[in-house]
Design an enzyme around this catalytic site. Structure first.
Site, PDB file in Angstrom:
ATOM      1  CG  ASN A   9      -1.696   1.239   1.437  1.00 48.04           C
ATOM      2  OD1 ASN A   9      -1.822   2.045   0.518  1.00 48.04           O
ATOM      3  ND2 ASN A   9      -2.243   1.422   2.632  1.00 48.04           N
ATOM      4  CD1 TRP A  10       3.819   1.045  -2.696  1.00 54.01           C
ATOM      5  CD2 TRP A  10       4.282   2.424  -4.398  1.00 54.01           C
ATOM      6  NE1 TRP A  10       4.848   0.494  -3.415  1.00 54.01           N
ATOM      7  CE2 TRP A  10       5.149   1.320  -4.478  1.00 54.01           C
ATOM      8  CE3 TRP A  10       4.379   3.417  -5.377  1.00 54.01           C
ATOM      9  CZ2 TRP A  10       6.113   1.179  -5.480  1.00 54.01           C
ATOM     10  CZ3 TRP A  10       5.334   3.286  -6.388  1.00 54.01           C
ATOM     11  CH2 TRP A  10       6.195   2.178  -6.432  1.00 54.01           C
ATOM     12  CE  LYS A  11      -0.143   3.361   4.665  1.00 53.73           C
ATOM     13  NZ  LYS A  11      -0.100   3.518   6.120  1.00 53.73           N
ATOM     14  CG  HIS A  95      -5.874   2.359   5.026  1.00 48.80           C
ATOM     15  ND1 HIS A  95      -5.479   3.299   5.941  1.00 48.80           N
ATOM     16  CD2 HIS A  95      -4.874   1.445   4.952  1.00 48.80           C
ATOM     17  CE1 HIS A  95      -4.268   2.968   6.395  1.00 48.80           C
ATOM     18  NE2 HIS A  95      -3.885   1.846   5.814  1.00 48.80           N
ATOM     19  CD  GLU A  97      -2.864   5.797   6.611  1.00 47.90           C
ATOM     20  OE1 GLU A  97      -2.781   5.769   5.365  1.00 47.90           O
ATOM     21  OE2 GLU A  97      -1.986   5.316   7.364  1.00 47.90           O
ATOM     22  CD  GLU A 165      -3.759  -2.016   7.299  1.00 45.87           C
ATOM     23  OE1 GLU A 165      -2.646  -2.288   6.845  1.00 45.87           O
ATOM     24  OE2 GLU A 165      -4.364  -0.979   7.020  1.00 45.87           O
ATOM     25  N   GLY A 171       2.341   2.475  10.667  1.00 43.66           N
ATOM     26  CA  GLY A 171       3.344   3.518  10.467  1.00 43.66           C
ATOM     27  C   GLY A 171       4.056   3.932  11.750  1.00 43.66           C
ATOM     28  CB  SER A 210       4.838  -1.649  12.118  1.00 40.73           C
ATOM     29  OG  SER A 210       4.461  -0.297  12.340  1.00 40.73           O
ATOM     30  N   GLY A 232       4.858   1.241   4.594  1.00 39.97           N
ATOM     31  CA  GLY A 232       6.214   1.756   4.430  1.00 39.97           C
ATOM     32  C   GLY A 232       7.181   0.788   3.770  1.00 39.97           C
TER      33      GLY A 232
HETATM   34  P1  PGA Z   1       2.659   0.402   7.573  1.00 40.97           P
HETATM   35  O1  PGA Z   1       1.210   0.651   6.931  1.00 40.97           O
HETATM   36  O2  PGA Z   1       3.136  -0.928   7.068  1.00 40.97           O
HETATM   37  O3  PGA Z   1       3.485   1.542   7.104  1.00 40.97           O
HETATM   38  O4  PGA Z   1       2.460   0.372   9.070  1.00 40.97           O
HETATM   39  C1  PGA Z   1       0.299  -0.399   6.758  1.00 40.97           C
HETATM   40  C2  PGA Z   1      -0.976   0.132   6.161  1.00 40.97           C
HETATM   41  O5  PGA Z   1      -1.451   1.194   6.606  1.00 40.97           O
HETATM   42  O6  PGA Z   1      -1.559  -0.477   5.237  1.00 40.97           O
END
Ligand code: PGA
Length: 248
Positions: A9-11, A95, A97, A165, A171, A210, A232
């Site tokens: 997931n590159w966001k 997600h 976010e 998640e 993150g 993470s 990440g």
């Molecule tokens: P992260 O993000 O691996 O950077 O913790 C995971 C995600 O939000 O899909």
């Protein structure tokens, strides 16, 4: 692993220059390895070019969200059909976010998942508790209510993917313990079996938060963990591939 999905997931990261990372992943994935699918969910601007980079390989490309309507007056939004047209096979919906930044409710996420399915995309439906909810002992209650509200009616168990998640692990470098992951993934599987009966075992349940090359093998070995959703550590081909290799 048996059937599994390793999803990046590159966001809101990645410019055209980052397509070299997609190319490197595509080259390493080649014609694929067993029943483990590699997927990179890219920002909308890179989905078409990323799909071209992955063409002829088993690497799949996905989107990071889609609108719940098929088309129309929604300036700036992207429909599921547009993602499919650009070469996507999957799309992340709900997600944390997006739920936080855009106020997406379970009902909206469920409608987005329906829109994805109507466009022949596999929705990856995200659920997860906040730190306050975990500390209040309300983790499973929260997850079960998100599952009930975010999975559309009329779908089959194999039509969608769930990503667990924990918000506090995204993150932050704070990864959930294998005991915490086992407990929640077990509860999700039990919930799916309650809703779908025997076919509840067919839904892939990913862990996200993470995940990195150092902890992937341990997490992927937990019962009912069928892959990962990686933020990440998916931005660099080398790191993403090392997680993929831990699954094959
Ligand atoms: P992260 O993000 O691996 O950077 O913790 C995971 C995600 O939000 O899909």
């Amino acid at each position: 692993m048996s059937r599994a999905l390793i999803a990046g997931n590159w966001k809101m990261n990645g410019l055209k220059a980052s397509l070299s990372q997609v190319e490197a992943v595509a080259a390493a994935v080649g014609s694929g390895h067993g029943d483990v699918t590699a997927l990179l969910c890219l920002p909308a601007t890179l989905v078409a070019a990323g799909s071209e980079s992955a063409e002829g390989t088993a690497l799949r490309i996905g989107g990071e969200t889609c609108h719940h309507n098929v088309k129309g007056a929604h300036t700036g939004d992207i429909s599921a059909e547009m993602l499919a047209d650009a070469g996507a096979s999957h799309v992340i919906v709900g997600h944390s976010e997006r739920r936080a930044d855009h106020g997406e409710s379970d009902a909206v996420v469920s409608a987005q998942a329906s829109a994805a399915l109507a466009a022949s995309l596999v929705p990856i439906i995200c659920v997860g508790e906040s730190l306050a909810e975990r500390e209040a002992g309300r983790t499973l209650e929260r997850i079960e209510s998100q599952l009930a509200g975010s999975i559309p009616d009329g779908v089959g168990a194999a039509d969608f993917v769930i990503a667990y998640e924990p918000i506090w692990a995204i993150g932050t470098g704070k990864v959930a313990s294998t005991e915490q992951i086992a407990e929640v993934h077990g509860a999700i599987r039990a919930w799916l079996s309650g809703r779908f009966g025997a076919s509840g075992v067919e839904t892939l349940i990913l862990y996200g938060g993470s995940m990195n090359p150092a902890n992937a093998a341990e997490i992927l070995a937990v019962d009912n963990v069928n892959g990962g959703l990686i933020g990440g550590a998916s931005l660099k081909a080398e790191d993403f591939l090392s997680i993929y290799r831990a699954a094959i």
